[in-house]
Design a protein around this motif. Structure first.
Motif, mmCIF file in Angstrom:
data_model
loop_
_atom_site.group_PDB
_atom_site.id
_atom_site.type_symbol
_atom_site.label_atom_id
_atom_site.label_comp_id
_atom_site.label_asym_id
_atom_site.label_seq_id
_atom_site.Cartn_x
_atom_site.Cartn_y
_atom_site.Cartn_z
ATOM 1 N N TYR A 41 -39.677 -33.868 -9.146
ATOM 2 C CA TYR A 41 -40.632 -34.783 -9.779
ATOM 3 C C TYR A 41 -40.008 -35.437 -11.013
ATOM 4 C CZ TYR A 41 -44.512 -33.000 -6.921
ATOM 5 O OH TYR A 41 -45.342 -32.676 -5.880
ATOM 6 N N ALA A 42 -39.279 -34.654 -11.807
ATOM 7 C CA ALA A 42 -38.665 -35.191 -13.025
ATOM 8 C C ALA A 42 -37.594 -36.219 -12.693
ATOM 9 C CB ALA A 42 -38.080 -34.050 -13.860
ATOM 10 N N VAL A 43 -36.765 -35.920 -11.689
ATOM 11 C CA VAL A 43 -35.702 -36.852 -11.303
ATOM 12 C C VAL A 43 -36.299 -38.138 -10.733
ATOM 13 C CG1 VAL A 43 -33.783 -37.209 -9.699
ATOM 14 C CG2 VAL A 43 -33.937 -35.076 -10.994
ATOM 15 N N GLU A 44 -37.325 -38.014 -9.905
ATOM 16 C CA GLU A 44 -37.967 -39.204 -9.346
ATOM 17 C C GLU A 44 -38.565 -40.085 -10.449
ATOM 18 O OE1 GLU A 44 -40.746 -37.687 -6.532
ATOM 19 O OE2 GLU A 44 -39.261 -37.511 -4.921
ATOM 20 N N GLU A 45 -39.163 -39.458 -11.446
ATOM 21 C CA GLU A 45 -39.718 -40.208 -12.576
ATOM 22 C C GLU A 45 -38.620 -40.960 -13.321
ATOM 23 O OE1 GLU A 45 -41.918 -39.256 -16.811
ATOM 24 O OE2 GLU A 45 -42.269 -37.868 -15.153
ATOM 25 N N ALA A 46 -37.471 -40.306 -13.488
ATOM 26 C CA ALA A 46 -36.341 -40.947 -14.170
ATOM 27 C C ALA A 46 -35.818 -42.144 -13.372
ATOM 28 C CB ALA A 46 -35.222 -39.931 -14.407
ATOM 29 N N LEU A 47 -35.685 -41.974 -12.067
ATOM 30 C CA LEU A 47 -35.190 -43.060 -11.223
ATOM 31 C C LEU A 47 -36.148 -44.251 -11.245
ATOM 32 C CD1 LEU A 47 -33.895 -41.010 -8.159
ATOM 33 C CD2 LEU A 47 -32.541 -41.987 -10.011
ATOM 34 N N GLU A 48 -37.443 -43.966 -11.235
ATOM 35 C CA GLU A 48 -38.438 -45.039 -11.304
ATOM 36 C C GLU A 48 -38.285 -45.846 -12.594
ATOM 37 O OE1 GLU A 48 -43.298 -45.658 -11.637
ATOM 38 O OE2 GLU A 48 -42.316 -43.797 -12.278
ATOM 39 N N ALA A 49 -37.875 -45.162 -13.670
ATOM 40 C CA ALA A 49 -37.739 -45.814 -14.969
ATOM 41 C C ALA A 49 -36.433 -46.582 -15.122
ATOM 42 C CB ALA A 49 -37.858 -44.769 -16.081
ATOM 43 N N GLY A 50 -35.561 -46.523 -14.104
ATOM 44 C CA GLY A 50 -34.300 -47.249 -14.169
ATOM 45 C C GLY A 50 -33.141 -46.447 -14.722
ATOM 46 N N ILE A 51 -33.317 -45.134 -14.856
ATOM 47 C CA ILE A 51 -32.237 -44.265 -15.326
ATOM 48 C C ILE A 51 -31.135 -44.219 -14.265
ATOM 49 C CG2 ILE A 51 -31.630 -41.891 -15.932
ATOM 50 C CD1 ILE A 51 -33.293 -43.264 -18.073
ATOM 51 N N GLU A 52 -29.885 -44.262 -14.717
ATOM 52 C CA GLU A 52 -28.744 -44.283 -13.791
ATOM 53 C C GLU A 52 -27.922 -43.000 -13.818
ATOM 54 O OE1 GLU A 52 -26.517 -47.751 -14.792
ATOM 55 O OE2 GLU A 52 -28.087 -49.144 -14.133
ATOM 56 N N GLU A 53 -27.905 -42.284 -14.957
ATOM 57 C CA GLU A 53 -27.110 -41.056 -15.077
ATOM 58 C C GLU A 53 -28.029 -39.898 -15.444
ATOM 59 O OE1 GLU A 53 -23.428 -41.292 -17.318
ATOM 60 O OE2 GLU A 53 -23.608 -43.478 -17.331
ATOM 61 N N ILE A 54 -27.967 -38.828 -14.642
ATOM 62 C CA ILE A 54 -28.828 -37.661 -14.831
ATOM 63 C C ILE A 54 -27.962 -36.467 -15.207
ATOM 64 C CG2 ILE A 54 -30.450 -36.112 -13.682
ATOM 65 C CD1 ILE A 54 -31.027 -38.617 -11.821
ATOM 66 N N ILE A 55 -28.290 -35.855 -16.333
ATOM 67 C CA ILE A 55 -27.514 -34.728 -16.858
ATOM 68 C C ILE A 55 -28.409 -33.500 -16.876
ATOM 69 C CG2 ILE A 55 -26.167 -33.879 -18.825
ATOM 70 C CD1 ILE A 55 -26.229 -37.056 -19.641
ATOM 71 N N LEU A 56 -28.074 -32.506 -16.082
ATOM 72 C CA LEU A 56 -28.828 -31.258 -16.050
ATOM 73 C C LEU A 56 -28.114 -30.216 -16.901
ATOM 74 C CD1 LEU A 56 -30.171 -32.711 -13.611
ATOM 75 C CD2 LEU A 56 -30.308 -30.484 -12.498
ATOM 76 N N VAL A 57 -28.825 -29.678 -17.880
ATOM 77 C CA VAL A 57 -28.292 -28.590 -18.707
ATOM 78 C C VAL A 57 -28.784 -27.291 -18.081
ATOM 79 C CG1 VAL A 57 -28.128 -27.575 -21.006
ATOM 80 C CG2 VAL A 57 -28.364 -30.055 -20.749
ATOM 81 N N THR A 58 -27.898 -26.602 -17.389
ATOM 82 C CA THR A 58 -28.274 -25.444 -16.592
ATOM 83 C C THR A 58 -27.838 -24.142 -17.270
ATOM 84 O OG1 THR A 58 -26.219 -25.353 -15.313
ATOM 85 C CG2 THR A 58 -27.923 -26.856 -14.529
ATOM 86 N N GLY A 59 -28.190 -23.031 -16.625
ATOM 87 C CA GLY A 59 -27.769 -21.715 -17.072
ATOM 88 C C GLY A 59 -27.344 -20.896 -15.875
ATOM 89 N N ARG A 60 -27.236 -19.592 -16.065
ATOM 90 C CA ARG A 60 -26.846 -18.717 -14.972
ATOM 91 C C ARG A 60 -27.908 -18.737 -13.872
ATOM 92 N NH1 ARG A 60 -22.974 -15.092 -15.545
ATOM 93 N NH2 ARG A 60 -24.053 -13.555 -14.267
ATOM 94 N N ASN A 61 -27.454 -18.560 -12.628
ATOM 95 C CA ASN A 61 -28.341 -18.470 -11.467
ATOM 96 C C ASN A 61 -29.142 -19.753 -11.210
ATOM 97 O OD1 ASN A 61 -27.561 -15.728 -11.125
ATOM 98 N ND2 ASN A 61 -29.082 -15.109 -12.649
ATOM 99 N N LYS A 62 -28.570 -20.889 -11.572
ATOM 100 C CA LYS A 62 -29.259 -22.161 -11.372
ATOM 101 C C LYS A 62 -28.593 -23.026 -10.301
ATOM 102 C CE LYS A 62 -32.214 -21.707 -14.924
ATOM 103 N NZ LYS A 62 -33.647 -21.987 -14.969
#
Length: 288
Positions: A41-62
């Protein structure tokens, strides 16, 4: 000149302790709301807004989140062999062009501010958005698109806010409001999780931001704030007075999917938008 917002940081390194034992091996961001995980849902919202680069800040077991945005070759082959074209299309629905999603590891949980700071090398000197997948917000258009539309008019920093009950201010960052114009309110100050008697207003920050890269300079100091963590709110407060700073009273319904009741209500709301599921739910509730 207002630089366009083309990058977003999604902090997804949290432990999800409120959903144990379900989140012992599954990231909370992969919990489904109806038929899609929260992160989608978050990524789809970003794409709808015209975002081109998505950066996920992850942790262990992700790693399962990385797999979600990649090919599942064995699954796709089986679906193809069985002629299940609709299911095959759904399995490929979140495949993006290579290089549009990047991942950076937060070694240990030290707060939202620290998670954002971990993405500094990918943000560089660009303005960027931040979305917390725990906050699922239904809106048309999506909240990020509403914010970028406002940003293109006023520039600077923009945070999404909503009015909360006075007794709930200790759960949020809260703004000191200035002058308002339409849906935008000038932000004169920010405080993280104030006691109700100390809260400067009842306008609370929810998980959507558009920020200027200078916030990284303040986050680099790694100052410890509320809860013994590095708070994004504290760094944002230092930008006030130096850059334009506004709160957007967005149009939409927010669900706190970091809580069980919020997650449950989000599922019911999404199901209610589907005519078939809505009818089935009414029949089931009547039967019960």
């Amino acid at each position: 000149m207002i630089k366009p917002v083309k990058k977003i940081v999604l902090p997804v390194a949290g432990l999800g302790t409120r959903f144990l034992p379900a989140t012992k091996a599954i990231p909370k961001e992969m919990l489904p709301v109806l038929d899609k995980p929260l992160i989608q849902y978050a990524v789809e919202e970003a794409l709808e807004a015209g975002i081109e680069e998505i950066i996920l800040v992850t942790g262990r077991n992700k790693q399962v989140m990385e797999d979600h945005f990649d090919h599942a070759y064995e699954l796709e082959r089986i679906l193809q062999e069985k002629g299940k074209e609709e299911a095959l299309e759904l399995s490929r629905s979140m495949l993006l062009e290579e290089g549009r999603i990047t991942y950076v590891r937060q070694m240990r949980p030290r707060g939202l501010g620290h998670a954002i700071w971990c993405a500094r090398s990918f943000v560089n000197d660009s303005p960027f958005a931040v979305a917390l997948p725990d906050d699922l917000i239904k809106g048309k258009p999506g909240v990020l698109k509403q914010m970028i539309q406002a940003y293109n008019e006023v520039g600077g920093n923009i945070i999404a806010t909503m009015d909360v009950a006075k007794e709930d201010t200790s759960k949020y960052g809260v703004i000191t409001p200035g002058e308002s114009s339409g849906k935008l309110t000038e932000v004169k100050g920010l405080v993280e999780k104030p006691h109700p008697e100390d809260a400067p207003s009842t306008e609370a920050v929810v998980g959507r931001y558009i920020l200027q890269p200078e916030v990284m300079e303040h986050l680099a100091a790694k100052e410890i704030g509320a809860g013994g963590e590095i708070q994004l709110t504290d760094a944002l407060d230092k930008l006030i007075g130096n850059q334009p700073f506004h709160a957007l009273n967005f149009e939409g319904k927010r669900f706190d999917c970091g809580s069980k009741i919020g997650w449950l209500m989000a599922n019911l709301s999404m199901a209610g938008d589907d005519p078939i599921l809505a009818s089935q739910m009414r029949q089931l509730i009547t039967f019960q």
